[in-house]
Structure formats: structure tokens, C-alpha cells
Design an enzyme around this catalytic site. Structure first.
Site, mmCIF file in Angstrom:
data_model
loop_
_atom_site.group_PDB
_atom_site.id
_atom_site.type_symbol
_atom_site.label_atom_id
_atom_site.label_comp_id
_atom_site.label_asym_id
_atom_site.label_seq_id
_atom_site.Cartn_x
_atom_site.Cartn_y
_atom_site.Cartn_z
ATOM 1 N N ARG A 79 0.854 -1.188 0.000
ATOM 2 C CA ARG A 79 0.000 0.000 0.000
ATOM 3 C C ARG A 79 0.891 1.239 0.000
ATOM 4 N NH1 ARG A 79 -2.693 3.179 4.551
ATOM 5 N NH2 ARG A 79 -3.928 4.618 3.304
ATOM 6 N N HIS A 123 -3.040 10.978 0.287
ATOM 7 C CA HIS A 123 -2.494 10.802 1.629
ATOM 8 C C HIS A 123 -1.853 12.138 2.039
ATOM 9 C CE1 HIS A 123 -1.108 7.442 4.552
ATOM 10 N NE2 HIS A 123 -0.812 8.593 5.141
ATOM 11 N N GLU A 168 -7.630 8.633 5.786
ATOM 12 C CA GLU A 168 -7.918 9.306 7.058
ATOM 13 C C GLU A 168 -8.434 10.731 6.881
ATOM 14 O OE1 GLU A 168 -4.535 8.939 9.682
ATOM 15 O OE2 GLU A 168 -4.678 6.772 9.711
ATOM 16 N N ASN A 294 -7.637 1.890 9.597
ATOM 17 C CA ASN A 294 -6.358 2.107 10.278
ATOM 18 C C ASN A 294 -6.621 2.128 11.773
ATOM 19 O OD1 ASN A 294 -5.391 2.478 7.703
ATOM 20 N ND2 ASN A 294 -4.897 4.653 7.946
ATOM 21 N N TYR A 296 -4.604 2.130 15.582
ATOM 22 C CA TYR A 296 -3.368 2.185 16.370
ATOM 23 C C TYR A 296 -3.628 2.088 17.862
ATOM 24 C CZ TYR A 296 -0.842 3.584 12.179
ATOM 25 O OH TYR A 296 -0.276 3.587 10.933
ATOM 26 N N GLU A 353 -3.585 0.016 8.025
ATOM 27 C CA GLU A 353 -2.421 0.461 8.811
ATOM 28 C C GLU A 353 -2.559 -0.050 10.227
ATOM 29 O OE1 GLU A 353 -1.515 4.681 8.938
ATOM 30 O OE2 GLU A 353 -1.983 4.891 6.797
HETATM 31 C C1 FCB Z 1 -1.517 7.506 10.361
HETATM 32 C C2 FCB Z 1 -1.072 7.985 8.985
HETATM 33 C C3 FCB Z 1 0.263 7.462 8.551
HETATM 34 C C4 FCB Z 1 1.242 7.396 9.705
HETATM 35 C C5 FCB Z 1 0.644 6.710 10.906
HETATM 36 C C6 FCB Z 1 1.569 6.556 12.076
HETATM 37 O O1 FCB Z 1 -2.403 8.420 10.897
HETATM 38 O O2 FCB Z 1 -2.014 7.613 8.010
HETATM 39 O O3 FCB Z 1 0.708 8.256 7.494
HETATM 40 O O4 FCB Z 1 1.760 8.622 9.986
HETATM 41 O O5 FCB Z 1 -0.511 7.379 11.300
#
Ligand code: FCB
Length: 449
Positions: A79, A123, A168, A294, A296, A353
Site C-alpha cells: 500500500r 495521503h 484518514e 487504520n 493504532y 495500517e
Molecule cells: C496515520 C497515517 C500514517 C502514519 C501513521 C503513524 O495516521 O495515516 O501516514 O503517519 O498514522
């Protein structure tokens, strides 16, 4: 010793992800125009350490070596994002074929190696002239995005396996226009809902031309979904978590997947609510082939009436944070994917992500990063648990292939499976890279558990 690698469906896609401005460098080459990130990163105080993406990982010149790294990992898919200012340097108007040549070559070489290209069109690197004309808060940007999406999909067509329109949109709209943390660095909260609406409208409008140009590709969008958990059982905290979820997640999920804006968030925005015209929501809700997710971390939310709407404050967590201060909370991944499946009946999902920053050090030619391995292992297991629970998840992309320009945090925050020595541009696969390669090989049955 037996490993605990869970069994994924045989056709599950394992990948790595990057983004153009974070890795390419070469900001003045082959006709590329300036982007809002060039401007923003040149603004004193905007980026930690005064870093910019001018050189980044020099991927624009080292891309072939970076493909070798991917091949060694054994990934099924890559990607990456395409830089709008390389393709239409002035934002609107003539197409720069030299800029498209770069991605054309990249795509062909990926295919030669059996790696499926997953391209993201936006992006965050908006051509600066479009921001000068008002940027995402201006409705006319929709036509500019559609022309750009047309140029890319016309040239790359079905050679790209999957196209995502946006990455995002919450970040583009809120961090860019309300909080000033990302380019273009504005602190005008009333602009963010308009920017968000036009990002979604540009997405939906472009889908038509993208499908016509690349009928064999999958077309979708990537959202960062940030689950909110109430700090306590108090009704005020439960309501705070709900508000945060609306502001961050439902404001995007509901129009895309249900064709309506959530009324609680609409009321929260008050006079700043966007100008939604007839047909906009039908366009935004056009069917998707996939939803990119995505994930985290999460937020533990409490109500704080002293801060602007949604009047939420994050409560500190107890575990050890990653190097960007985020909580490691793998069960949030499982719960999120199951919730999306249950509440939205979405198209097939990809985790586009997931990853962690740690303060890696190169020592005797190696980078030992057990915390990143633990993070990835736990989150991969969390994806597996979601699939077992009924979530239709088709793939997982580790963020990131390389250490790179981590936006406002600059180069000090390292998310890569591969370490980058920015002095020499040497790439050194970390222990986590071997771990990921092993996971993929075991999945394919190439090595035993
Ligand atoms: C996300 C972004 C990516 C990267 C990660 C850590 O928000 O899409 O570009 O910076 O965080």
C-alpha cells in the site's frame, strides 16, 4: 517451541504500507509542484526538529531497493500513495506524465515480483495552489480531485489491485483545518466540517470515473477509527465517549455506509455544519468494494465541559506507551472490527495500517525491537479473533515498511520494519522485519510452526 501464529484464511493478504510525502523526497524533480506539506514543514515550529520531507527516505531514487526489501519480507501487497503534486503539479490543469511515469514503473515492478499494488490517491499532500484557492473547505476542490483521480486511474488502470480515494479524512479535516497540527496548519474549527464534507464528496464523486477507468480494480476508502471507551461508568463519561465516537468515527462511517450524517454530531457542529446539497449523500454513499481501517490505539474518555465540543478529555492510561505516547490496546482492534461488522454490515475490510513507534537503535548492524514485535503479534492475533467472531477482514498492512517522515513528529519517531539511517540512507531490516517475514512464510506453509 511452538508458536502461537493463528491460522488466517488462505487468501488473506499480508502487506506493508507507506505514503508518498513520508518516503519519496525529490520534491523538485520531474515537474513536481509544491504541496501543502512542503509549505507547512518549512514553517518554523511546525515540525519537531525542524524536519521536512524534502529528502525523506529518498525512495524516489531508491524505490528498486525498497522493492527488494518487500520481496524479502514476502508480502502479498504494497500500500503506497500517489503524490497529487507530481501528477497535476498546479492542482488543476495539465497532467505531468513524467510524474505518472514514476508510479507506472513502480506498479509494473511490483507486479513482476508478484506484489499486488494498493494505491491511495490522497495521503495528505494537497497541491499548494489548491490550498491557496481555499483547500478542502471549498466545494470546487471536488472537481479538481476527480480530474486527478481520472488521470491516475486512466494511466494505471487495472494494474492496481485496489484504489483508496482518501487516507484518514478526519486528519485532513480536523488536524489540518481545526487544530493546526497538520498542513495547512489552520486553527479555524468552523472549517473542519466543510473540509470533511468535501473530502467525502470528492471520494464519492471520483468513484464513478475510477470504476470506468479501472473496472477490474477494487475501489474504497481508508478511515482511521479511534474507539472511545468511557473512563468510568458515570453517565457523563459514557456520553463523552459517545460524543468522541461521533466526532471522530461516525461522522465518516455514517455518510459513507448509511448515507446520512449522525444527528448528534450535526447538532454539535451547530452553525459550522456543512452545506449539504441535494444528491451529496447519495454520492458519498456509493457502494464500496472495501473499507480500509487504520487502527493504532484508543482513547479513554471523560467529559470536560471546559474544552470545546465534543468536550472530551483523554484520561491517562497505566501501561507503557509507544514512542508517540499511544496506549497499546490490542483488544480495541478486535472490538472495533466486530463493531463495524455488526453495526454497519460494511464491504470487506482491510486493516490498512497498524504498527508502533519505538526508539530504535542501530547496534552492531542490527536493530532489536522486541516491543514492536510484541505489538504486531498482539494486533495480528486481535485481527484473527475478529475474523473468528465474524468480521470480514481480508488483509493486514503493517505500518510501515520504512522508518519515515512522521508528519509533525519528524524523523525522530520510527514506525518502520526497516530502519533507515538518514545520514547514509542505508536500510537495515529490524528484528521485526524477520518476525513479519516468518509470520507470512508460516501462513503460506513455507515453514512449519
Ligand atoms: C496515520 C497515517 C500514517 C502514519 C501513521 C503513524 O495516521 O495515516 O501516514 O503517519 O498514522
Amino acid at each position: 517451541m511452538t508458536t502461537t501464529t493463528p491460522r488466517f484464511p488462505a487468501d488473506f493478504v499480508w502487506g506493508v504500507a507507506t505514503a508518498a510525502y513520508q518516503i519519496e523526497g525529490a520534491v523538485d524533480e520531474d515537474g513536481r509542484g509544491p504541496s501543502i506539506w512542503d509549505t507547512f514543514s518549512a514553517t518554523p515550529g511546525a515540525i519537531d526538529g525542524g524536519d521536512t520531507g524534502a529528502v525523506a527516505c529518498d525512495h524516489y531514487h531508491r524505490w528498486a531497493e525498497d522493492l527488494d526489501l518487500m520481496q524479502r519480507l514476502g508480502v502479498d501487497a504494497y500500500r503506497f500513495s500517489i503524490a497529487w503534486p507530481r501528477v497535476i503539479p498546479a492542482g488543476t490543469g495539465s497532467v505531468n506524465q513524467a510524474g505518472l511515469d514514476f508510479y507506472d514503473r513502480l506498479v509494473d515492478r511490483l507486479l513482476e515480483r508478484g506484489i499486488a499494488p494498493f494505491a491511495t490517491l490522497y495521503h495528505w499532500d494537497l497541491p499548494q495552489p489548491l490550498q491557496d484557492a481555499g483547500g478542502w473547505p471549498e466545494r470546487s476542490i471536488v472537481d479538481a480531485f476527480v480530474a486527478y483521480a481520472d488521470a491516475v486511474t486512466r494511466r494505471l488502470g487495472d494494474r492496481v489491485a485496489a484504489y483508496a480515494t482518501m487516507n484518514e479524512p478526519w486528519c485532513s479535516a480536523v488536524l489540518g483545518y481545526a487544530l493546526g497540527e497538520h498542513a495547512p496548519g489552520l486553527r479555524e474549527p468552523a472549517l473542519a466540517p466543510h473540509a470533511a464534507h468535501h473530502l467525502l464528496l470528492a471520494h464519492g464523486t471520483a468513484l464513478e470515473v475510477m470504476r470506468a477507468n479501472a473496472p477490474g480494480a477494487q475501489h474504497g476508502i481508508v478511515l482511521n477509527i479511534h474507539p472511545a471507551y468511557p473512563a468510568t461508568d458515570a453517565p457523563s463519561d459514557i456520553a463523552a465517549a459517545r460524543r468522541f465516537d461521533g466526532f471522530f468515527n461516525r461522522w465518516f462511517l455514517d455518510p459513507l455506509l448509511e448515507g446520512r450524517y449522525p444527528s448528534d454530531v450535526w447538532e454539535g457542529y451547530g452553525a459550522a455544519a456543512p452545506d449539504v446539497r441535494e444528491g451529496d449523500l447519495e454520492t458519498i454513499a456509493r457502494p464500496l468494494d472495501f473499507l480500509g481501517v487504520n487502527y493504532y490505539t484508543r482513547i479513554i474518555a471523560t467529559s470536560d465541559p471546559t474544552v470545546p465540543w465534543p468536550s472530551v478529555r483523554a484520561v491517562p492510561f497505566e501501561s507503557t506507551p509507544t514512542d508517540v505516547g499511544w496506549e497499546v490496546y490490542p483488544q480495541g482492534m478486535t472490538e472495533l472490527l466486530l463493531r463495524l461488522q455488526r453495526e454497519y454490515a460494511p464491504p470487506p475490510m482491510y486493516v490498512t495500517e497498524n504498527g508502533a513507534a519505538y526508539a530504535d537503535v542501530l547496534h552492531n548492524g542490527t536493530v532489536d525491537d522486541p516491543q514492536r514485535i510484541a505489538y504486531l503479534e498482539q494486533h495480528v492475533a486481535a485481527v484473527h479473533a475478529a475474523i473468528e467472531g465474524g468480521a470480514d477482514v481480508r488483509g493486514y498492512f503493517a505500518w510501515s515498511l520504512l522508518d519515515n517522515f512522521e508528519w509533525a513528529r519528524g524523523y525522530a519517531k520510527r514506525f518502520g520494519l526497516v530502519y533507515v539511517d538518514y545520514e547514509t540512507q542505508a536500510r537495515v531490516p529490524k528484528r521485526s522485519a524477520s518476525w513479519y517475514a516468518g509470520l507470512i512464510a508460516r501462513h503460506r506453509g513455507e515453514i512449519d510452526d
